[in-house]
Design an enzyme around this catalytic site. Sequence first.
Site, PDB file in Angstrom:
ATOM      1  N   THR A 181     -61.202  50.970  24.283  1.00 28.81           N
ATOM      2  CA  THR A 181     -60.860  49.697  24.935  1.00 28.81           C
ATOM      3  C   THR A 181     -61.842  48.592  24.558  1.00 28.81           C
ATOM      4  OG1 THR A 181     -60.116  51.024  26.803  1.00 28.81           O
ATOM      5  CG2 THR A 181     -60.306  48.661  27.165  1.00 28.81           C
ATOM      6  N   THR A 182     -63.124  48.933  24.470  1.00 31.65           N
ATOM      7  CA  THR A 182     -64.165  47.950  24.151  1.00 31.65           C
ATOM      8  C   THR A 182     -63.998  47.391  22.743  1.00 31.65           C
ATOM      9  OG1 THR A 182     -65.654  49.118  25.652  1.00 31.65           O
ATOM     10  CG2 THR A 182     -66.680  47.608  24.103  1.00 31.65           C
ATOM     11  N   LYS A 192     -63.530  61.660  29.954  1.00 26.75           N
ATOM     12  CA  LYS A 192     -64.341  60.464  30.199  1.00 26.75           C
ATOM     13  C   LYS A 192     -63.907  59.944  31.567  1.00 26.75           C
ATOM     14  CE  LYS A 192     -65.290  55.735  28.643  1.00 26.75           C
ATOM     15  NZ  LYS A 192     -64.910  54.641  27.712  1.00 26.75           N
ATOM     16  N   TYR A 211     -59.204  60.345  29.337  1.00 28.53           N
ATOM     17  CA  TYR A 211     -59.917  59.147  29.786  1.00 28.53           C
ATOM     18  C   TYR A 211     -59.256  58.628  31.047  1.00 28.53           C
ATOM     19  CZ  TYR A 211     -61.931  54.379  29.472  1.00 28.53           C
ATOM     20  OH  TYR A 211     -62.585  53.182  29.715  1.00 28.53           O
ATOM     21  N   ILE A 231     -69.925  57.713  27.552  1.00 32.39           N
ATOM     22  CA  ILE A 231     -69.368  56.844  26.511  1.00 32.39           C
ATOM     23  C   ILE A 231     -69.601  55.438  27.016  1.00 32.39           C
ATOM     24  CG2 ILE A 231     -67.281  56.107  25.321  1.00 32.39           C
ATOM     25  CD1 ILE A 231     -66.342  59.010  25.380  1.00 32.39           C
ATOM     26  N   ARG A 240     -58.276  49.976  35.041  1.00 32.87           N
ATOM     27  CA  ARG A 240     -57.450  49.393  33.978  1.00 32.87           C
ATOM     28  C   ARG A 240     -56.016  49.926  34.002  1.00 32.87           C
ATOM     29  NH1 ARG A 240     -59.587  46.543  29.672  1.00 32.87           N
ATOM     30  NH2 ARG A 240     -61.847  46.315  29.643  1.00 32.87           N
ATOM     31  N   TYR A 266     -49.972  50.922  33.243  1.00 31.36           N
ATOM     32  CA  TYR A 266     -48.883  50.029  33.652  1.00 31.36           C
ATOM     33  C   TYR A 266     -47.714  50.753  34.308  1.00 31.36           C
ATOM     34  CZ  TYR A 266     -45.475  46.273  33.781  1.00 31.36           C
ATOM     35  OH  TYR A 266     -44.559  45.358  34.215  1.00 31.36           O
TER      36      TYR A 266
END
Length: 287
Positions: free
Chosen positions: A46-47, A163, A135, A205, A140, A109
């Site tokens: 994502t980063t 994660k 993850y 992470i 998010r 979503y």
Amino acid sequence: MNQLCGTGVALVTPFNDDYTIDFPSLAKLIDFTIDGGVDYLVVLGTTGETATLTSKEKKEVLDFCIKQNNNRVPVVYGIGGNNTQLVLDEIANTDFSGISAILSVSPYYNKPSQAGIIAHYKEIADACPVPVILYNVPGRTMSNMTAETTLALAQHSNIIGMKEASGNLEQCMKIAANKPDDFLLISGDDLMTKALNSVGGVGVISVLANAIPSTFKAICHGKEKESRKAAYSLLEVNDLMYKEGNPVGIKNFLCHLGICDDQVRLPMLRASLELNQLIKTAAQKFM
């Protein structure tokens, strides 16, 4: 998968002023983080602003990172989404040479049931030629993976870790207490790293490791007093990383270090003048 213990750095994707990818700065960042002591690279999480990269750009970034890394540390690649078939298609079309594992975010979503999340990940794990790290990031995805879901998936032979970025220490402890011995519980929250490691986690992470890799080396590998001191040093700067969205804060931090510009792609914007000054002040303590 002991090679994926310690600090994984969730690499940013540097951009030029015209929004094209700044590969020279990406090379500088990779060398800086490896020299600073990270244990592995996480490419296009994502980063890395994957939501705004084209398929062609993703391949270019992955290929570049693998070449620049030159087998110095393991590479974890981000492949995930909320359309299971598209994730499977991406896996089928990816060259996994030089990739140790994938990091796959829980579907966002559409908020599937826990049974749906399990079915999604089993399809991915069955199809993927390298191991899978789950993850969980409810902030998010708007959907939490319960400890029971994680533990069910931990039984799959090709799912090697989680994660965890729920911020729920009790949930993390339930996973740690009941997981297989070789299942990796990885912090997805920089501030939670020390606490999670104390109950059975194996590292992090990290977003901030882009800018301060040596601090995370101390947290994950230092003696107890050194590790605690390093963890406490994050208290001021960590919140600043997310005030205007990720990776706005960490790119601004990297800009102050002279590693890359702080350009981001819309709908993100560069750090405001106020945030820029706050990060500049906080960054001084690490220079």
